[in-house]
Design an enzyme around this catalytic site. Sequence first.
Site, PDB file in Angstrom:
ATOM      1  N   ASP A 243       0.695  -1.394  -0.162  1.00  0.00           N
ATOM      2  CA  ASP A 243       0.046  -0.011  -0.057  1.00  0.00           C
ATOM      3  C   ASP A 243       0.829   1.287   0.136  1.00  0.00           C
ATOM      4  O   ASP A 243       2.150   1.456  -0.042  1.00  0.00           O
ATOM      5  CB  ASP A 243      -0.880   0.017   0.969  1.00  0.00           C
ATOM      6  CG  ASP A 243      -0.404  -0.039   2.703  1.00  0.00           C
ATOM      7  OD1 ASP A 243       0.554   0.685   2.763  1.00  0.00           O
ATOM      8  OD2 ASP A 243      -0.886  -0.788   3.431  1.00  0.00           O
ATOM      9  N   LYS A 265      -4.557   2.746  -1.080  1.00  0.00           N
ATOM     10  CA  LYS A 265      -5.898   3.107  -0.651  1.00  0.00           C
ATOM     11  C   LYS A 265      -5.605   4.521  -0.295  1.00  0.00           C
ATOM     12  O   LYS A 265      -4.833   5.024   0.814  1.00  0.00           O
ATOM     13  CB  LYS A 265      -6.632   2.414   0.208  1.00  0.00           C
ATOM     14  CG  LYS A 265      -7.042   1.167  -0.665  1.00  0.00           C
ATOM     15  CD  LYS A 265      -8.242   0.622   0.459  1.00  0.00           C
ATOM     16  CE  LYS A 265      -7.875  -0.253   1.408  1.00  0.00           C
ATOM     17  NZ  LYS A 265      -8.801  -0.905   2.171  1.00  0.00           N
ATOM     18  N   ASP A 298       1.751  -2.777  11.976  1.00  0.00           N
ATOM     19  CA  ASP A 298       1.657  -4.276  12.087  1.00  0.00           C
ATOM     20  C   ASP A 298       0.256  -4.482  11.537  1.00  0.00           C
ATOM     21  O   ASP A 298      -0.756  -3.844  11.630  1.00  0.00           O
ATOM     22  CB  ASP A 298       1.457  -4.152  13.759  1.00  0.00           C
ATOM     23  CG  ASP A 298       1.193  -5.755  14.037  1.00  0.00           C
ATOM     24  OD1 ASP A 298       1.996  -6.450  14.614  1.00  0.00           O
ATOM     25  OD2 ASP A 298      -0.033  -6.195  14.008  1.00  0.00           O
ATOM     26  N   THR A 326       4.575  -1.364  15.275  1.00  0.00           N
ATOM     27  CA  THR A 326       3.510  -0.345  15.011  1.00  0.00           C
ATOM     28  C   THR A 326       4.090   1.139  15.531  1.00  0.00           C
ATOM     29  O   THR A 326       5.130   1.131  16.248  1.00  0.00           O
ATOM     30  CB  THR A 326       2.293  -0.913  16.140  1.00  0.00           C
ATOM     31  OG1 THR A 326       1.284  -0.010  15.522  1.00  0.00           O
ATOM     32  CG2 THR A 326       2.658  -0.650  17.623  1.00  0.00           C
ATOM     33  N   ALA A 327       3.481   2.012  14.593  1.00  0.00           N
ATOM     34  CA  ALA A 327       3.963   3.183  14.669  1.00  0.00           C
ATOM     35  C   ALA A 327       4.026   4.025  16.127  1.00  0.00           C
ATOM     36  O   ALA A 327       5.099   4.880  16.165  1.00  0.00           O
ATOM     37  CB  ALA A 327       3.021   4.358  13.932  1.00  0.00           C
ATOM     38  N   MET A 378      -4.679   7.482  12.277  1.00  0.00           N
ATOM     39  CA  MET A 378      -5.732   7.949  11.046  1.00  0.00           C
ATOM     40  C   MET A 378      -6.595   9.011  11.795  1.00  0.00           C
ATOM     41  O   MET A 378      -7.748   9.054  11.676  1.00  0.00           O
ATOM     42  CB  MET A 378      -6.259   6.789  10.718  1.00  0.00           C
ATOM     43  CG  MET A 378      -5.601   5.775   9.929  1.00  0.00           C
ATOM     44  SD  MET A 378      -6.387   4.215   9.329  1.00  0.00           S
ATOM     45  CE  MET A 378      -6.846   3.450  10.909  1.00  0.00           C
TER      46      MET A 378
END
Length: 455
Positions: A243, A265, A298, A326-327, A378
């Site tokens: 992505d 996306k 992740d 993970t971030a 997000m």
Amino acid sequence: MFIRTTNRRVVIAGGGEQAAQKARLMLKTDAHLTFLAEDLDAELADLVRTGRARQERGPITARSFADTAMTFIATSCPGVDVCLHTLAKAGGAAVNVVDQPALCDMTTPSIVDRDPVVVAIGTEGTAPVLARQIKTQLERMLDPRLGSFAALAGRLRGAVAAQVPRADRRAFWRWAFAEAPWHLHKTGSERAAADLLKQAIAGQETPAQTGHIALVGAGPGARDLLTLRAVERLQEADVIFYDRLVDPEVLELARRDAERVYVGKVVGAHAWPQDRICALIVAEAAKGRRVVRLKSGDPCIFGRATEELDAAHAVGIEVEIVPGVTAASAAAASMGRSLTQRGQTDALVLATGRHCDRSGAPDWARHALPGTTLVFYMGVGAAAQIGEAIRTSGLPEATRVTIAASVSRADQKVIETSLVEFAVELERRDISGNALILLTIPADAELSKQVGAVA
């Protein structure tokens, strides 16, 4: 060049640490070791005591170096080393003098040992530190079980030569080292791997390849934050679906001939809806291909892993999850900060700023409790709504908020602001995509009475 050492002598002149370093290297071979020294340190003396080496005391002459596979001069005294080098050359030996490249007929490489597979890295003595760095990278890449599988293959070579037609042998070994036998062996099923190889040999044909899907976490962006298993799956993949958040440098770790399919996306523009992605990865695996679905961070944290797992399980295709950094963890590490603190925060909440597939906004305020570190993924597009919701929980408007954008990448930004200002700050800094919003609410935080109604 690999030199046969079976039933041959290797002479090491010296009895201290330099000699011990060379001895450790030679212990990986089956050579007969001889130490030329009056006194040996404890490590070398133990090798002599246990019969793994022998010691020669007394005068050293050219005959001391005769008929050797190789000779190392390692007395720690440059003057003595030069003299012994002259004697060794008179005795016809190939010589390595420690730390004196001009006197070396050969240099010793850094070794990655997966016996019987051995990788040697040499810099002709000019940059040993660089050789060790390369060795470290190769150690990470090569599975610890590689050597035992290669040894198993070696034991079966005769049977393959006798029972598998010559035209099919290359395909057989390609299957053995890239498909089910190797994957069984490296996951601990050595007996099953051996049985599968023997069955294939007896059938005189390579079994059909079976498809496999790996949901691989690419981490927050930096290539060196990938796990070893993630790199391994990239190098095995026939096709990779990735992505827009996956850094191009991560794809450089994949096989060069792997097919790469962009399924990015963008918020509000779903050119690749999730059901289409699921159908594609399943279809490729059904062809017998090894498929990697490469996801940022992740796969199991806001990564749509459930839909892809369900799609694979529905048609009986093997699927594996490879965790990624993970971030939130990467952001904390880059800031030198812990996500939890004893006595202050005993809960870590990872929340999404995107609405679920239902009407109404998420109840973000319910997460804003004392003793909590709250991280929004997000959340940039909904920053104003998140800020307003969190303030209703009773947190003061001055509560510190950290914005971490493009975590672990060269263009990373870390912005310290407040609960009342962070939405405006996002717009002012033109941060519109990949960013985290972090709040830490100490256990002793004083919230207004509104929190009681929310709770």
